[in-house]
Design a protein around this motif. Structure first.
Motif, PDB file in Angstrom:
ATOM      1  N   GLN A  74      -6.602  -3.368  -3.305  1.00 14.08           N
ATOM      2  CA  GLN A  74      -6.805  -3.411  -1.952  1.00 14.08           C
ATOM      3  C   GLN A  74      -8.142  -4.062  -1.696  1.00 14.08           C
ATOM      4  N   ASP A 118       0.654  -1.057   0.237  1.00 14.07           N
ATOM      5  CA  ASP A 118       0.035   0.120   0.059  1.00 14.07           C
ATOM      6  C   ASP A 118       0.890   1.203   0.040  1.00 14.07           C
ATOM      7  N   GLU A 138      -0.481  10.011   4.370  1.00 19.26           N
ATOM      8  CA  GLU A 138      -1.619   9.492   3.553  1.00 19.26           C
ATOM      9  C   GLU A 138      -2.450   8.863   4.636  1.00 19.26           C
ATOM     10  N   GLU A 139      -2.025   8.163   5.399  1.00 21.74           N
ATOM     11  CA  GLU A 139      -2.912   7.187   6.104  1.00 21.74           C
ATOM     12  C   GLU A 139      -3.415   8.021   7.333  1.00 21.74           C
ATOM     13  N   HIS A 195      -4.324  -3.651   4.111  1.00 24.42           N
ATOM     14  CA  HIS A 195      -4.216  -3.120   5.644  1.00 24.42           C
ATOM     15  C   HIS A 195      -4.083  -4.047   6.362  1.00 24.42           C
TER      16      HIS A 195
HETATM   17 MN    MN Z   1      -3.833   2.422   3.085  1.00 22.24          MN
END
Ligand code: MN
Ligand code: GLV
Ligand code: MN
Length: 429
Positions: A207, A103, A137-138, A397
């Motif tokens: 994802q 990711d 980003e997360e 994730h």
């Molecule tokens: Mn992510």
């Protein structure tokens, strides 16, 4: 790979080098303790070391001019032959806690590879090419996700985050950003001039399972889901777990449990296939076995392709909150953290990706993204597009997140070819 639209005979990407770089990046933040997953959350030691690795790679190996903006976004630039706005390839190097290897990382490694192929061929595009790794980003304990791309798109201002602190350590976002090389007080300077960017292209793992279950090697993204996120704080009363009779309790965790199930019901009842809702974070205070929980805070999010879907879920949840407050004698406070609309990818970038896949003879699928991405913000200021690689079993994730090298190499080739197509087609004389 053959002759590109630009008449440039470029060989495909080097998959051994891609595999090796993915391994190199995976050295940062791998944790045997938590089931073999990765953690490079914004501001952690591993995240800062991954930045250094990227900076060295882009500067020392690719020979790019590298700079960091005030949001600590890392930029590498290869000049173009003409005075044109840049074609930008990017993604992010941070991860969720106990996340996977691909990711964000895959997009950066493939962007790097594409530029390295151009460097190796000594080939300059008409446009400057930039690679970018966006900061944070997360979701993170500073409660500011997609920090870097929002600042770059000018939708996150200093005032929005001036007071942000790490919810557990109390470290200020200002200090964390400074440690990463940014400057919160001058965050507005990270805003890009839209006239300086011609297009933004991001490769990412899907994802989900849609590509994998159809055996489809490539996905071309049409839209990115909207994301709504809020913190819900349930205030009850902490008291002795032995002496407080059941009738006398105002147990914040029991109330939160009802809210969690009520929220799930609101999503299931109100939603269509592409509306999902999650409560994935819960903090119980004081969190001790012999104390009735006094306070619980949780974070809920709703993802939907349209605002009405989210609004419907929230209306049903409002009722649930009122019922729980009355029934359990607790107070519920709610703070909106994010309300991000769905975004559409640009037809020219979609077209370039489709053409690249077709020229390579690879089947592809058009699909929307139900994960959030930096591309959603870039889409507000430039032509944006995304290319998806199948995720094995649709897992992400989590440490099991994986993509097959054969699919990754196809995506690398398609990314390179799409870049060449955009270089020829955009800003045509
Ligand atoms: Mn992510
Ligand atoms: C980004 O990783 C998301 O939460 O979709
Ligand atoms: Mn990502």
């Amino acid at each position: 790979m053959g002759t590109s639209a630009a008449g440039f005979d470029v060989q495909g990407v080097n998959s051994e080098r891609i595999a090796q770089r993915l391994e190199e990046l995976a050295r940062f933040g791998r944790s045997e303790a938590s089931g073999g997953g990765w953690f490079r959350g914004f501001g952690t030691e591993a995240e800062l070391r991954a930045r250094e690795w990227l900076r060295d790679l882009w500067h020392k190996v690719l020979g790019l001019e590298v700079r960091m903006d005030t949001a600590a976004n890392l930029w590498g630039t290869m000049p173009g032959r003409e005075a044109l706005p840049a074609l930008v390839l990017g993604s992010h190097h941070d991860t969720v806690p106990n996340g996977g290897q691909f990711d964000g990382a895959l997009g950066l490694v493939l962007a790097t590879e594409v530029v390295q192929r151009l460097v190796e061929e000594g080939y300059r595009l008409r446009h400057p090419v930039q690679v970018v790794s966006f900061t944070a980003e997360e979701p993170n304990p500073f409660q500011v996700s997609t920090l870097g791309s929002r600042a770059a798109a000018g939708v996150l201002r200093v005032e929005d985050v001036r007071k942000a602190v790490h919810i557990r350590t109390g470290v200020s976002l200002r200090d964390a950003l400074q440690a990463a090389g940014g400057d919160l007080d001058r965050l507005d300077r990270a805003r890009l001039d839209p006239a300086g960017v011609s297009a933004y292209l991001e490769c990412h793992i899907e994802q989900g399972k849609r590509l994998w279950s159809r055996g489809m090697p490539l996905g071309v993204v049409t839209a990115i889901t909207g994301i709504y996120r809020e913190e819900v704080v349930v205030e009850g009363e902490a008291n002795h777990a032995g002496t407080t009779l059941m009738a006398d309790r105002r147990d914040a965790l029991c109330a939160a449990a009802e809210l969690v199930l009520g929220f799930e019901e609101a999503v299931v009842r109100g939603g269509g296939e592409e509306i999902v809702g999650t409560i994935g974070q819960l903090e119980v205070r004081p969190n001790a076995p012999n104390i009735v929980p006094g306070c619980v805070s949780l974070i809920l999010e709703v993802r939907s392709p349209d605002r009405e879907g989210t609004a419907k879920v929230l209306r049903a949840f409002d009722e649930c909150v009122r019922r729980v407050e009355a029934g359990r004698r607790v107070q519920v406070r709610r703070v909106r953290l994010l309300d991000q609309e769905a975004s559409w990818m640009d037809p020219a970038v979609i077209g370039a990706l489709e053409r690249a896949a077709a020229e390579l003879g690879e089947p592809y699928m058009l699909l929307s993204s139900m994960a959030g991405h930096d591309a959603t913000h870039m889409a507000r200021i430039t032509r944006a597009g995304m290319l998806f690689v199948p995720s094995v079993g649709g897992k992400s994730h989590c440490p099991e997140e994986e993509s097959r090298m054969e699919d990754i190499a196809k995506a690398g080739d398609a990314l390179l070819r799409a870049l060449l197509i955009l270089d020829e087609e955009l800003d045509a004389r």
